[in-house]
Write an enzyme that holds these catalytic residues in place. Structure first.
Site, mmCIF file in Angstrom:
data_model
loop_
_atom_site.group_PDB
_atom_site.id
_atom_site.type_symbol
_atom_site.label_atom_id
_atom_site.label_comp_id
_atom_site.label_asym_id
_atom_site.label_seq_id
_atom_site.Cartn_x
_atom_site.Cartn_y
_atom_site.Cartn_z
ATOM 1 N N ASN A 224 0.524 -1.090 -0.353
ATOM 2 C CA ASN A 224 -0.369 -0.678 0.015
ATOM 3 C C ASN A 224 0.376 1.166 0.362
ATOM 4 O O ASN A 224 1.530 1.681 1.332
ATOM 5 C CB ASN A 224 -0.851 -0.084 1.053
ATOM 6 C CG ASN A 224 -1.687 1.349 0.900
ATOM 7 O OD1 ASN A 224 -2.210 1.708 0.567
ATOM 8 N ND2 ASN A 224 -2.409 1.784 2.800
ATOM 9 N N LYS B 281 0.224 3.781 -0.122
ATOM 10 C CA LYS B 281 -0.631 5.952 0.447
ATOM 11 C C LYS B 281 -0.082 6.741 -0.571
ATOM 12 O O LYS B 281 -0.149 6.521 -2.032
ATOM 13 C CB LYS B 281 -0.031 5.555 2.069
ATOM 14 C CG LYS B 281 0.392 4.326 2.655
ATOM 15 C CD LYS B 281 -0.218 4.719 3.961
ATOM 16 C CE LYS B 281 -0.509 3.722 4.933
ATOM 17 N NZ LYS B 281 -0.615 3.102 5.956
ATOM 18 N N HIS C 207 -9.867 1.674 4.769
ATOM 19 C CA HIS C 207 -8.645 1.622 5.533
ATOM 20 C C HIS C 207 -8.801 2.227 6.580
ATOM 21 O O HIS C 207 -9.146 2.759 5.696
ATOM 22 C CB HIS C 207 -7.575 1.892 4.036
ATOM 23 C CG HIS C 207 -5.977 2.313 4.824
ATOM 24 N ND1 HIS C 207 -5.223 3.136 5.904
ATOM 25 C CD2 HIS C 207 -5.092 1.544 5.318
ATOM 26 C CE1 HIS C 207 -4.733 3.195 5.901
ATOM 27 N NE2 HIS C 207 -4.393 1.702 5.545
ATOM 28 N N GLU D 151 -7.326 5.298 8.093
ATOM 29 C CA GLU D 151 -7.007 6.761 7.212
ATOM 30 C C GLU D 151 -7.900 6.825 6.618
ATOM 31 O O GLU D 151 -8.461 8.022 6.609
ATOM 32 C CB GLU D 151 -5.223 6.666 6.270
ATOM 33 C CG GLU D 151 -3.930 5.878 7.547
ATOM 34 C CD GLU D 151 -2.955 5.869 6.346
ATOM 35 O OE1 GLU D 151 -3.208 5.980 4.933
ATOM 36 O OE2 GLU D 151 -2.320 4.815 7.750
ATOM 37 N N GLU E 216 -5.419 -4.986 10.484
ATOM 38 C CA GLU E 216 -4.186 -3.494 10.633
ATOM 39 C C GLU E 216 -4.457 -2.934 12.069
ATOM 40 O O GLU E 216 -5.514 -1.773 11.921
ATOM 41 C CB GLU E 216 -4.167 -2.393 9.384
ATOM 42 C CG GLU E 216 -3.700 -3.663 7.938
ATOM 43 C CD GLU E 216 -3.415 -2.133 7.146
ATOM 44 O OE1 GLU E 216 -2.583 -2.581 6.702
ATOM 45 O OE2 GLU E 216 -4.035 -0.929 7.031
ATOM 46 N N GLY F 58 2.690 2.638 10.495
ATOM 47 C CA GLY F 58 3.647 3.566 10.371
ATOM 48 C C GLY F 58 4.406 3.615 11.863
ATOM 49 O O GLY F 58 5.370 4.740 11.910
ATOM 50 N N SER G 206 3.452 -2.302 10.777
ATOM 51 C CA SER G 206 5.109 -2.124 10.586
ATOM 52 C C SER G 206 5.371 -3.629 10.169
ATOM 53 O O SER G 206 6.082 -3.552 10.873
ATOM 54 C CB SER G 206 5.555 -1.270 12.152
ATOM 55 O OG SER G 206 4.771 0.072 12.421
HETATM 56 P P1 13P Z 1 2.706 1.001 7.272
HETATM 57 O O1 13P Z 1 3.392 -0.423 7.132
HETATM 58 O O2 13P Z 1 4.026 1.817 6.927
HETATM 59 O O3 13P Z 1 2.849 0.232 8.974
HETATM 60 O O4 13P Z 1 1.883 1.046 7.083
HETATM 61 C C1 13P Z 1 0.842 -0.517 7.265
HETATM 62 C C2 13P Z 1 -0.716 0.540 6.486
HETATM 63 O O5 13P Z 1 -1.212 1.047 6.341
HETATM 64 C C3 13P Z 1 -0.984 -0.314 5.178
HETATM 65 O O6 13P Z 1 -2.430 -0.266 4.727
#
Ligand code: 13P
Length: 252
Positions: free
Chosen positions: A9, A11, A95, A97, A167, A173, A213
């Site tokens: 992903n 982003k 997601h 976010e 997640e 992150g 992560s």
């Molecule tokens: P990270 O791997 O950067 O923690 O992000 C996870 C994520 O949100 C994948 O959709």
């Protein structure tokens, strides 16, 4: 036996030329598609170019979001019809976010899930709890609700082909990963929920990823757990070497 699925992903990262260069770097170095499914979920403006770049190859391209209507006066949105027409295969839905920054509700997520299947896209449905929810013991009830609402109205076959990404929001992150055992316990609970909503066969078939992560250094331990079938990876998917290492470490 469920085939592992590793999805990048990206982003809101990279430019078009960086995205194309990434795919060119990895496309001839991928492990066999028989052992692991590799997906790149890229910003919408790169999808056309990436689908063309990966044609006849082993990488599937996914979107990071879409709207649930086919077309109409929805300025700025992208429809499942458009994604399908480009040759996109997967779409991330719900997601954290999108839920927290853009106000997506469980009801929106359900509409998007149905729209994905109407148009032959495979949804990667994201669920997961905040730190506060975890510390107050709400994790299982919360993911159960998110999964139940998201799958409402889907057939057994659709549910079985969904990919669910667990997640935990506090692990995204932050460099903090849920322990493999804790992540597995929630993934097992998600599978049990699917079993109650449908049946044992659907629960056995559905693929459940862990996200938060994930790195080349921790993916093996996560994937050695009984109910974790892959990973949805943000930061560590941005570098081609690291993405290849994740795929190599995931082969069944
Ligand atoms: P990270 O791997 O950067 O923690 O992000 C996870 C994520 O949100 C994948 O959709």
């Amino acid at each position: 036996m469920r085939k592992p699925i590793i999805a990048a992903n990206w982003k809101m990262n990279k430019t078009l030329s960086e995205a194309v260069a990434f795919v060119e770097t990895i496309k001839d170095r991928l492990p066999s598609a028989e052992t692991v499914d590799a997906v790149i979920c890229a910003p919408a403006v790169f999808l056309d170019a990436l689908v063309k770049e990966t044609r006849d190859g082993q990488i599937a391209i996914g979107a990071q979001n879409m709207y649930f209507e086919d077309n109409g006066a929805f300025t700025g949105e992208i429809s499942p019809v458009m994604l399908k027409d480009l040759g996109v295969k997967y779409v991330i839905i719900g997601h954290s976010e999108r839920r927290s920054l853009f106000g997506e509700s469980d009801a929106d997520v359900n509409k998007k899930m149905r729209a994905a299947f109407t148009h032959g896209l495979v949804p990667i449905l994201c669920v997961g709890e905040t730190l506060e929810q975890r510390e107050s013991g709400q994790t299982e009830a919360l993911v159960e609700k998110q999964v139940t609402e998201a799958l409402k109205g889907l057939t057994k076959k659709e549910a079985a082909s969904t990919v669910i990404a667990y997640e935990p929001i506090w692990a995204i992150g932050t460099g903090k990963t849920a322990s493999a055992q804790d992540a597995n316990a929630v993934c097992a609970h998600i599978r049990q929920t699917v079993g109650h909503l449908y049946d044992e066969n659907t629960a056995d078939t559905i693929r459940i990823q862990y996200g938060g992560s994930v790195k080349p250094g921790n993916i093996r331990e996560l994937l050695s757990e009984s109910d974790i079938d892959g990973a949805l990876v943000g930061g560590a998917s941005l570098d081609p070497t690291s993405f290849l290492q994740l795929l190599e470490a995931s082969q069944s």
